[in-house]
Design a protein around this motif. Structure first.
Motif, PDB file in Angstrom:
ATOM      1  N   HIS A   3      34.824 -26.966  -5.719  1.00 36.35           N
ATOM      2  CA  HIS A   3      34.231 -26.729  -7.040  1.00 36.35           C
ATOM      3  C   HIS A   3      33.667 -27.978  -7.705  1.00 36.35           C
ATOM      4  O   HIS A   3      32.817 -27.874  -8.589  1.00 36.35           O
ATOM      5  N   MET A   4      34.175 -29.139  -7.362  1.00 37.31           N
ATOM      6  CA  MET A   4      33.683 -30.372  -7.989  1.00 37.31           C
ATOM      7  C   MET A   4      33.588 -31.456  -6.905  1.00 37.31           C
ATOM      8  O   MET A   4      34.311 -32.454  -6.932  1.00 37.31           O
ATOM      9  N   PRO A   5      32.671 -31.253  -5.959  1.00 41.81           N
ATOM     10  CA  PRO A   5      32.651 -32.142  -4.790  1.00 41.81           C
ATOM     11  C   PRO A   5      32.291 -33.590  -5.115  1.00 41.81           C
ATOM     12  O   PRO A   5      32.499 -34.463  -4.264  1.00 41.81           O
ATOM     13  N   LYS A   6      31.834 -33.833  -6.350  1.00 41.32           N
ATOM     14  CA  LYS A   6      31.518 -35.234  -6.688  1.00 41.32           C
ATOM     15  C   LYS A   6      32.793 -36.063  -6.902  1.00 41.32           C
ATOM     16  O   LYS A   6      32.732 -37.289  -6.896  1.00 41.32           O
ATOM     17  N   VAL A   7      33.902 -35.394  -7.151  1.00 44.16           N
ATOM     18  CA  VAL A   7      35.153 -36.139  -7.375  1.00 44.16           C
ATOM     19  C   VAL A   7      35.679 -36.605  -6.015  1.00 44.16           C
ATOM     20  O   VAL A   7      35.872 -35.801  -5.108  1.00 44.16           O
ATOM     21  N   LYS A   8      35.900 -37.917  -5.903  1.00 46.81           N
ATOM     22  CA  LYS A   8      36.411 -38.448  -4.632  1.00 46.81           C
ATOM     23  C   LYS A   8      37.932 -38.618  -4.738  1.00 46.81           C
ATOM     24  O   LYS A   8      38.420 -39.291  -5.655  1.00 46.81           O
ATOM     25  N   ILE A   9      38.631 -38.013  -3.789  1.00 47.40           N
ATOM     26  CA  ILE A   9      40.100 -38.140  -3.777  1.00 47.40           C
ATOM     27  C   ILE A   9      40.536 -38.394  -2.344  1.00 47.40           C
ATOM     28  O   ILE A   9      40.139 -37.649  -1.444  1.00 47.40           O
ATOM     29  N   ARG A  10      41.330 -39.407  -2.136  1.00 46.28           N
ATOM     30  CA  ARG A  10      41.915 -39.609  -0.815  1.00 46.28           C
ATOM     31  C   ARG A  10      43.323 -39.013  -0.823  1.00 46.28           C
ATOM     32  O   ARG A  10      44.066 -39.199  -1.785  1.00 46.28           O
ATOM     33  N   ARG A  11      43.650 -38.299   0.233  1.00 48.48           N
ATOM     34  CA  ARG A  11      44.994 -37.706   0.301  1.00 48.48           C
ATOM     35  C   ARG A  11      46.028 -38.829   0.321  1.00 48.48           C
ATOM     36  O   ARG A  11      46.000 -39.682   1.211  1.00 48.48           O
ATOM     37  N   PRO A  12      46.926 -38.863  -0.677  1.00 42.52           N
ATOM     38  CA  PRO A  12      47.897 -39.971  -0.713  1.00 42.52           C
ATOM     39  C   PRO A  12      48.892 -39.877   0.445  1.00 42.52           C
ATOM     40  O   PRO A  12      49.249 -38.779   0.863  1.00 42.52           O
ATOM     41  N   GLU A  13      49.321 -41.025   0.943  1.00 39.54           N
ATOM     42  CA  GLU A  13      50.309 -41.048   2.038  1.00 39.54           C
ATOM     43  C   GLU A  13      51.720 -40.797   1.495  1.00 39.54           C
ATOM     44  O   GLU A  13      52.582 -40.258   2.175  1.00 39.54           O
ATOM     45  N   GLY A  14      51.927 -41.244   0.267  1.00 37.81           N
ATOM     46  CA  GLY A  14      53.206 -41.027  -0.407  1.00 37.81           C
ATOM     47  C   GLY A  14      52.964 -40.757  -1.875  1.00 37.81           C
ATOM     48  O   GLY A  14      51.818 -40.786  -2.331  1.00 37.81           O
ATOM     49  N   THR A  15      54.034 -40.516  -2.620  1.00 31.85           N
ATOM     50  CA  THR A  15      54.009 -40.150  -4.048  1.00 31.85           C
ATOM     51  C   THR A  15      53.462 -38.723  -4.214  1.00 31.85           C
ATOM     52  O   THR A  15      53.002 -38.122  -3.244  1.00 31.85           O
ATOM     53  N   TYR A  16      53.498 -38.234  -5.441  1.00 32.09           N
ATOM     54  CA  TYR A  16      52.852 -36.936  -5.723  1.00 32.09           C
ATOM     55  C   TYR A  16      51.704 -37.145  -6.704  1.00 32.09           C
ATOM     56  O   TYR A  16      51.434 -36.336  -7.567  1.00 32.09           O
ATOM     57  N   ILE A  17      51.049 -38.296  -6.527  1.00 29.46           N
ATOM     58  CA  ILE A  17      50.040 -38.755  -7.471  1.00 29.46           C
ATOM     59  C   ILE A  17      48.666 -38.739  -6.808  1.00 29.46           C
ATOM     60  O   ILE A  17      48.527 -39.142  -5.653  1.00 29.46           O
ATOM     61  N   LEU A  18      47.666 -38.300  -7.571  1.00 30.85           N
ATOM     62  CA  LEU A  18      46.298 -38.347  -7.059  1.00 30.85           C
ATOM     63  C   LEU A  18      45.483 -39.303  -7.920  1.00 30.85           C
ATOM     64  O   LEU A  18      45.497 -39.219  -9.152  1.00 30.85           O
ATOM     65  N   TRP A  19      44.769 -40.188  -7.260  1.00 33.97           N
ATOM     66  CA  TRP A  19      43.915 -41.169  -7.938  1.00 33.97           C
ATOM     67  C   TRP A  19      42.482 -40.701  -7.698  1.00 33.97           C
ATOM     68  O   TRP A  19      42.001 -40.724  -6.565  1.00 33.97           O
TER      69      TRP A  19
END
Ligand SMILES: Cc1ncc(COP(=O)(O)O)c(C=O)c1O
Length: 401
Positions: free
Chosen positions: A320-336
């Motif tokens: 739905h918002m492909p302009k947002v870049k997110i890398r799948r985090p290796e740890g934590t439950y946090i998305l940057w």
């Protein structure tokens, strides 16, 4: 037993910092809007019930109904506390620690603050690698030390952040630099540093006599398929202090359950001489023993649920918002999350998300005042139905997709 992380639980009117404390959000300047309809997915606090062993242990404390001074001392009954902590780190991280090397602290930021005060002087430089958990900066400044930032670098522009070792060494070599606050796993980027990376950081710090204080509070919240290693295990204990905690792992941050591990005898001696002696409360001691001895079944189910939540959010944005870049985090439950491709200012992004969608995130500049604009941090430890609603509300404010 099978835990239900989809359960709808109303946390309003429970003194929840996340759900009830409008004032703190305004004071921190997180958002001007905060009301009954706000979906707060900004802070690292889970909306799930604790595991049954913790509940049972806390009931036993209230059934006994005496809340006197509480101490955990090696030997005697207090040894049950240390056995639980030692057993956890052996089983989960293959890390050998001894009771005498464990010091209780009332929360991880308090532990970091007392390390700063025990080992450095006002005016000394404390290294951090931004973007990083905001209170690192606040604690350095409030203890009248100087922030020495060695920014993490995202070389490929794909959200994979690494230490810039040249810059790191230059900053460590500054005569005023005395300590490095390592955040591992890293909040907010979700990196789990490899052994090689940890060794490099340790070598540089040792070369320049810089003490490492490792905040490993997220060390149990690891994506399936990844491995986390404590830096003191990888690099040896010399010049390293590790702050461990149950607060994130078992969602008991309100109990302030932190254990500092200091295996370097000289550092332990200095810490004990300089830092206040801190007592846990009876709930914290009981919860620690219960969680570390009997909480693994819950944690395993939690990790599966968090993995699925993370995939759910990433898939949603991709669609739905492909302009947002997110890398799948290796740890934590946090998305940057990187919103910069929208070409909006940080204020415009926040206006859409915080004000119009009424979803609370944390904005990038808090984690990195120099480079964080255009980024937002989301924490996903909540029921998927609420996450879905939050994402739909956000997407509705970005009609450009
Ligand atoms: C990296 C990091 N350190 C420390 C804390 C706070 O820990 P405590 O509540 O134990 O002080 C958090 C909470 O989000 C965190 O993410």
């Amino acid at each position: 037993m099978k835990y239900d992380f989809d359960e709808v639980i109303d946390r309003h009117n429970t003194f929840s910092m996340k759900w009830d404390c409008r004032e703190i959000h305004v004071i921190l300047g997180i958002t001007p809007r905060f009301d009954e309809d706000t979906i707060p997915i900004h802070t690292a606090d889970m909306d799930f019930r604790c595991c049954e062993p913790i509940q049972r242990a806390l009931r036993a404390v209230t059934d006994h109904n005496i809340y006197g001074y509480t101490g955990v001392f090696p030997g005697g009954y207090g040894q049950t506390y240390y056995d639980a902590v030692i057993g956890w780190f052996k089983r989960r991280h293959d890390w050998d620690i001894k009771a005498e090397e464990i010091v209780y602290a009332n929360g991880t930021m308090e532990a970091i603050r007392s390390c700063i005060e025990a080992f450095t002087e006002p005016g000394d430089g404390i290294m951090i690698t931004r973007p990083v958990y905001t209170p690192f900066t606040g604690t350095i400044l409030k203890t009248r030390r100087e922030v020495v930032n060695s920014p993490l670098v995202d070389r490929e522009g794909n959200g994979f952040y690494e230490v810039d070792y040249e810059d790191f060494e230059a900053k460590a070599a500054l005569p005023s630099t005395k300590m490095f606050l390592l955040c591992s796993p890293q909040n907010p980027t979700g990196r789990i540093f490899t052994d090689e990376e940890l060794l490099k950081m340790a070598e540089i710090c040792r070369r320049h006599d810089v003490l490492i204080v490792a905040d490993e509070i997220h060390g149990d919240l690891i994506r399936r398929g990844n491995v986390f290693h404590p830096i003191a295990k990888v690099a040896g204990p010399e010049g390293i202090i590790t702050c461990t905690a149950l607060n994130k792992t078992f969602n008991i941050a309100g109990l302030q359950a932190t254990n500092i591990v200091i295996q370097d005898p000289a550092l332990l001696d200095t810490y004990r001489k300089n830092a206040n002696f801190v007592l846990p409360n009876p709930f914290t001691a009981a919860a620690t023993v219960a969680a570390y001895n009997e909480g693994e079944e819950w944690l395993e189910q939690l990790i599966d649920y968090l993995d699925d939540n993370i995939d759910f959010v990433i898939d949603f944005f991709r669609e739905h918002m492909p302009k947002v870049k997110i890398r799948r985090p290796e740890g934590t439950y946090i998305l940057w999350m990187d919103f910069r491709d929208y070409g909006l200012t940080g204020d415009e992004i926040r206006e859409r998300i915080y004000e119009k969608a009424n979803v609370m995130l944390e904005s990038g500049p808090q984690f990195d005042p120099e480079r964080g604009e255009g980024f937002e941090r989301m924490c996903v430890p909540t029921r998927r139905s609420l996450l879905k609603e939050a994402l739909e509300r956000i997407a509705a404010q970005f009609p450009e997709g």
